[in-house]
Motif scaffolding. Structure first.
Motif, PDB file in Angstrom:
ATOM      1  N   LEU A 257     -10.776  33.521  70.340  1.00 45.85           N
ATOM      2  CA  LEU A 257     -11.354  33.820  69.035  1.00 45.85           C
ATOM      3  C   LEU A 257     -11.500  35.328  68.851  1.00 45.85           C
ATOM      4  CD1 LEU A 257     -12.631  32.969  66.373  1.00 45.85           C
ATOM      5  CD2 LEU A 257     -14.804  32.656  67.584  1.00 45.85           C
ATOM      6  N   HIS A 258     -11.957  36.020  69.887  1.00 44.13           N
ATOM      7  CA  HIS A 258     -12.084  37.464  69.797  1.00 44.13           C
ATOM      8  C   HIS A 258     -10.717  38.106  69.553  1.00 44.13           C
ATOM      9  CE1 HIS A 258     -13.594  41.522  70.673  1.00 44.13           C
ATOM     10  NE2 HIS A 258     -12.469  41.686  71.337  1.00 44.13           N
ATOM     11  N   ALA A 259      -9.705  37.668  70.302  1.00 39.92           N
ATOM     12  CA  ALA A 259      -8.372  38.242  70.148  1.00 39.92           C
ATOM     13  C   ALA A 259      -7.809  37.977  68.758  1.00 39.92           C
ATOM     14  CB  ALA A 259      -7.435  37.676  71.216  1.00 39.92           C
ATOM     15  N   ALA A 260      -8.115  36.802  68.199  1.00 40.33           N
ATOM     16  CA  ALA A 260      -7.594  36.441  66.878  1.00 40.33           C
ATOM     17  C   ALA A 260      -8.228  37.254  65.760  1.00 40.33           C
ATOM     18  CB  ALA A 260      -7.812  34.951  66.620  1.00 40.33           C
ATOM     19  N   ARG A 261      -9.349  37.877  66.047  1.00 42.23           N
ATOM     20  CA  ARG A 261     -10.042  38.698  65.038  1.00 42.23           C
ATOM     21  C   ARG A 261      -9.641  40.167  65.120  1.00 42.23           C
ATOM     22  NH1 ARG A 261     -16.062  36.163  66.122  1.00 42.23           N
ATOM     23  NH2 ARG A 261     -16.107  34.674  64.386  1.00 42.23           N
ATOM     24  N   GLN A 262      -8.824  40.512  66.109  1.00 44.75           N
ATOM     25  CA  GLN A 262      -8.461  41.909  66.329  1.00 44.75           C
ATOM     26  C   GLN A 262      -7.005  42.141  65.939  1.00 44.75           C
ATOM     27  OE1 GLN A 262     -11.142  43.742  67.509  1.00 44.75           O
ATOM     28  NE2 GLN A 262     -12.163  41.741  67.398  1.00 44.75           N
ATOM     29  N   GLY A 263      -6.687  43.367  65.558  1.00 51.71           N
ATOM     30  CA  GLY A 263      -5.308  43.751  65.329  1.00 51.71           C
ATOM     31  C   GLY A 263      -4.653  42.942  64.221  1.00 51.71           C
ATOM     32  N   ASP A 264      -3.336  42.842  64.291  1.00 55.35           N
ATOM     33  CA  ASP A 264      -2.548  42.134  63.283  1.00 55.35           C
ATOM     34  C   ASP A 264      -2.239  40.743  63.811  1.00 55.35           C
ATOM     35  OD1 ASP A 264      -0.928  41.304  61.255  1.00 55.35           O
ATOM     36  OD2 ASP A 264       0.602  42.850  61.513  1.00 55.35           O
ATOM     37  N   THR A 265      -3.071  39.786  63.465  1.00 55.41           N
ATOM     38  CA  THR A 265      -2.883  38.413  63.926  1.00 55.41           C
ATOM     39  C   THR A 265      -2.844  37.465  62.740  1.00 55.41           C
ATOM     40  OG1 THR A 265      -5.267  38.035  64.174  1.00 55.41           O
ATOM     41  CG2 THR A 265      -4.077  38.854  66.109  1.00 55.41           C
ATOM     42  N   ARG A 266      -2.234  36.310  62.959  1.00 59.74           N
ATOM     43  CA  ARG A 266      -2.199  35.232  61.974  1.00 59.74           C
ATOM     44  C   ARG A 266      -2.492  33.924  62.696  1.00 59.74           C
ATOM     45  NH1 ARG A 266      -1.546  39.307  59.587  1.00 59.74           N
ATOM     46  NH2 ARG A 266      -0.188  39.799  57.842  1.00 59.74           N
ATOM     47  N   SER A 267      -3.044  32.968  61.973  1.00 60.41           N
ATOM     48  CA  SER A 267      -3.265  31.629  62.509  1.00 60.41           C
ATOM     49  C   SER A 267      -2.659  30.640  61.526  1.00 60.41           C
ATOM     50  CB  SER A 267      -4.765  31.351  62.671  1.00 60.41           C
ATOM     51  OG  SER A 267      -4.993  30.006  63.057  1.00 60.41           O
ATOM     52  N   VAL A 268      -1.671  29.849  62.007  1.00 55.83           N
ATOM     53  CA  VAL A 268      -0.986  28.902  61.130  1.00 55.83           C
ATOM     54  C   VAL A 268      -0.948  27.528  61.778  1.00 55.83           C
ATOM     55  CG1 VAL A 268       0.439  30.748  60.148  1.00 55.83           C
ATOM     56  CG2 VAL A 268       1.334  29.355  62.037  1.00 55.83           C
ATOM     57  N   LEU A 269      -0.775  26.521  60.944  1.00 58.02           N
ATOM     58  CA  LEU A 269      -0.679  25.138  61.394  1.00 58.02           C
ATOM     59  C   LEU A 269       0.740  24.622  61.189  1.00 58.02           C
ATOM     60  CD1 LEU A 269      -3.945  23.775  59.741  1.00 58.02           C
ATOM     61  CD2 LEU A 269      -3.652  24.540  62.116  1.00 58.02           C
ATOM     62  N   VAL A 270       1.103  23.619  61.980  1.00 59.08           N
ATOM     63  CA  VAL A 270       2.386  22.947  61.805  1.00 59.08           C
ATOM     64  C   VAL A 270       2.170  21.445  61.887  1.00 59.08           C
ATOM     65  CG1 VAL A 270       3.794  24.853  62.666  1.00 59.08           C
ATOM     66  CG2 VAL A 270       2.914  23.150  64.276  1.00 59.08           C
ATOM     67  N   ARG A 271       3.056  20.709  61.238  1.00 56.53           N
ATOM     68  CA  ARG A 271       2.958  19.255  61.236  1.00 56.53           C
ATOM     69  C   ARG A 271       3.699  18.673  62.442  1.00 56.53           C
ATOM     70  NH1 ARG A 271       3.188  21.277  56.229  1.00 56.53           N
ATOM     71  NH2 ARG A 271       1.712  20.465  54.686  1.00 56.53           N
TER      72      ARG A 271
END
Length: 337
Positions: A257-271
């Motif tokens: 969670l900390h890493a996902a809030r830093q820098g240029d990150t994206r969170s995506v879902l797939v089916r």
């Protein structure tokens, strides 16, 4: 199988120095990642541009997954810190983490005791024993095996390892990014499948250091990190996905969670259907066999949309897709719906 973080998990963020230290420890003990171009097998929404897509073939790693990196770093780090007991290491996992722990322990001549449900496939039990691990089968589900593992650690003094919720494990996994970048200096973005987030935490930390984008890809039915970002804290999620055997974490780690809030990150879902299609594409186009979790990052390019599903690269973006594991029955390539 679903996984839960260990009770002793740390919330301290990783730093790039941790990953460099891990790289020095594990050098010569793991297989350097290979990369291969992939554009022709990926449906393109880019139009014209100079961007290219590569596959990072980490499924060729020892034990068939990236987990070997974190497992050997975990044991070497504890050994050098003087915190590796004579009773050895113990883990509750019949999956990739258990195999990696058993392999690393054998390579370093450390005792390993692996707990897993009595219902675990015989082939996994046999492979663990082939690595020299003591295998203890526990009636019930993974949670029962984890409880038995914790009791064994208290009684024996063995060091408890965790599948993903440990800074040494995450730092070891993060060494993958530097190797990819060494081979692809033009790299802009790396796509990584996420379960509990150990691989993502490490890779995203290294990506931030180099000014690269890290994209976390999760099945829609197993979205622990995605849900944590929405909630602002780690939360429990239900798990129902074709990739749940490898990515079935009920809760993401705070490291991720900390890493996902830093820098240029994206969170995506797939089916799930796109995971199945990506896995078949790898087989039909490349004769690459991965587990569903290993094909999940590729699924993000299958059908990108504007609703949080999939990832749409820009025409000049250079992308690496991590194929992170191949511990699977190849026959399921033809039977999955």
């Amino acid at each position: 199988m679903t996984f839960v973080p260990s009770a002793g998990a740390t919330a301290d963020p990783l730093g790039y120095a941790d990953i460099r230290s891990a790289a020095e420890r594990i050098r010569g003990r793991v297989r350097p990642v290979a990369v291969a171009p992939m554009e022709e097998a990926v449906p393109s929404s880019r139009g014209r541009g100079t961007g290219r897509t590569w596959l990072a073939l980490e499924y060729m790693q020892h034990t068939g997954s990236f987990k070997a990196r974190g497992a050997v770093n975990f044991l070497l780090a504890h050994g050098r810190e003087g915190t590796l007991p004579e009773a050895g290491v113990t883990i509750a996992s019949g999956g990739n983490a258990g195999l990696a722990c058993a392999w690393a322990a054998a390579a370093l001549r450390v005792r390993a005791t692996v707990f897993l449900p009595a219902s675990a496939p015989a082939v996994k039990v046999a492979r663990l024993r082939a690595y020299g691990a003591e295998v203890r089968l526990v009636e019930g589900e993974y949670a029962d095996a984890a409880s038995a593992c914790a009791a064994f650690a208290r009684e024996s003094g063995a060091l408890t390892s965790h599948a993903y919720d440990d800074p040494h494990v995450a730092a070891g996994a993060g060494t993958l990014l530097d190797e990819i970048r060494d081979r692809l200096p033009e790299l802009d973005t790396v796509l990584v499948a996420v379960g509990g987030g150990g691989l993502f935490a490490g890779v995203a930390t290294a990506a931030r250091h180099h000014g690269l984008r890290a994209v976390a890809v999760e099945p829609e039915g197993s979205r622990a990190l995605h849900a944590a970002l929405e909630a602002g804290d780690v939360v429990d999620v239900p798990v129902d996905s074709v990739a749940a055997d490898a990515l079935g974490a009920r809760r993401a780690t705070r490291l991720a969670l900390h890493a996902a809030r830093q820098g240029d990150t994206r969170s995506v879902l797939v089916r799930d259907r796109d995971i199945v299609r990506a896995r078949r594409t790898l087989w039909e186009e490349r004769r690459i066999v991965t587990e569903p979790g290993g094909a999940t990052a590729l699924a993000a390019l299958a059908d990108p949309r504007d609703d949080g599903y999939g990832y749409t690269p820009h025409p000049d973006e250079n992308i690496a897709i991590v194929l992170c594991g191949a511990n699977t029955d190849p026959a399921t390539l033809l039977t999955e719906a």
